[in-house]
Design a protein around this motif. Structure first.
Motif, mmCIF file in Angstrom:
data_model
loop_
_atom_site.group_PDB
_atom_site.id
_atom_site.type_symbol
_atom_site.label_atom_id
_atom_site.label_comp_id
_atom_site.label_asym_id
_atom_site.label_seq_id
_atom_site.Cartn_x
_atom_site.Cartn_y
_atom_site.Cartn_z
ATOM 1 N N ARG A 276 0.840 -1.204 0.000
ATOM 2 C CA ARG A 276 0.000 0.000 0.000
ATOM 3 C C ARG A 276 0.868 1.245 0.000
ATOM 4 N NH1 ARG A 276 -3.400 -3.307 2.838
ATOM 5 N NH2 ARG A 276 -2.436 -2.923 4.849
ATOM 6 N N SER A 277 1.936 1.230 0.802
ATOM 7 C CA SER A 277 2.848 2.372 0.864
ATOM 8 C C SER A 277 3.514 2.597 -0.491
ATOM 9 C CB SER A 277 3.904 2.140 1.942
ATOM 10 O OG SER A 277 4.863 3.150 1.923
ATOM 11 N N PHE A 278 3.954 1.511 -1.116
ATOM 12 C CA PHE A 278 4.575 1.605 -2.440
ATOM 13 C C PHE A 278 3.603 2.207 -3.448
ATOM 14 C CE2 PHE A 278 5.275 -0.244 -6.660
ATOM 15 C CZ PHE A 278 6.568 0.186 -6.909
ATOM 16 N N ALA A 279 2.362 1.743 -3.427
ATOM 17 C CA ALA A 279 1.371 2.245 -4.382
ATOM 18 C C ALA A 279 1.098 3.730 -4.155
ATOM 19 C CB ALA A 279 0.081 1.440 -4.254
ATOM 20 N N GLN A 280 1.061 4.158 -2.897
ATOM 21 C CA GLN A 280 0.808 5.570 -2.606
ATOM 22 C C GLN A 280 1.965 6.445 -3.071
ATOM 23 O OE1 GLN A 280 0.082 5.485 1.589
ATOM 24 N NE2 GLN A 280 -2.108 5.097 1.355
#
Length: 119
Positions: free
Chosen positions: A65-69
């Motif tokens: 999720r952090s990577f996608a954000q």
């Protein structure tokens, strides 16, 4: 994942054609009993792997999720700029860690868009 595997397996088992029943018609045929035992065995063998996969998904979920954000906007911009991905080779990681994507030698010449500076 476990929740998905069991219903899919059951649907697959139910979708197989039924085989001839015994003479009395009430009990399962030998083939049906064998298929059921086979499926139960596979489910028992796969259960630890499915549990491990679920734990792995829980572990990597926040990182993904952090990577996608963080990378989502940059990847969206890149997708808008590249019109034909088939004109490029697979990404290459250089010794210094840089990642480059080269145009294929037989790709058509690049024509810059209006207002774009060719380097």
């Amino acid at each position: 994942m476990k929740r998905l595997f069991i219903p899919v397996t059951l649907v697959a088992a139910l979708a197989t054609p039924s085989f001839a029943q015994d003479d009395d018609g009430d009990s399962l045929s030998l083939m049906e009993r064998g298929a059921r035992m086979f499926m139960e065995g596979i489910l028992k063998e796969m259960e630890p792997a499915i549990d491990d996969l679920g734990a792995l998904a829980e572990e990597f979920g926040p990182a993904m999720r952090s990577f996608a954000q963080q990378m989502g906007p940059a990847l969206r911009d890149l997708m808008e700029q590249v019109e034909d991905w088939s004109a490029y080779d697979a990404p290459e990681i250089l010794p210094n860690g840089d990642i480059i994507i080269r145009r294929k030698p037989d790709a058509p010449d690049y024509v810059p868009k209006e207002g774009e500076i060719e380097i």
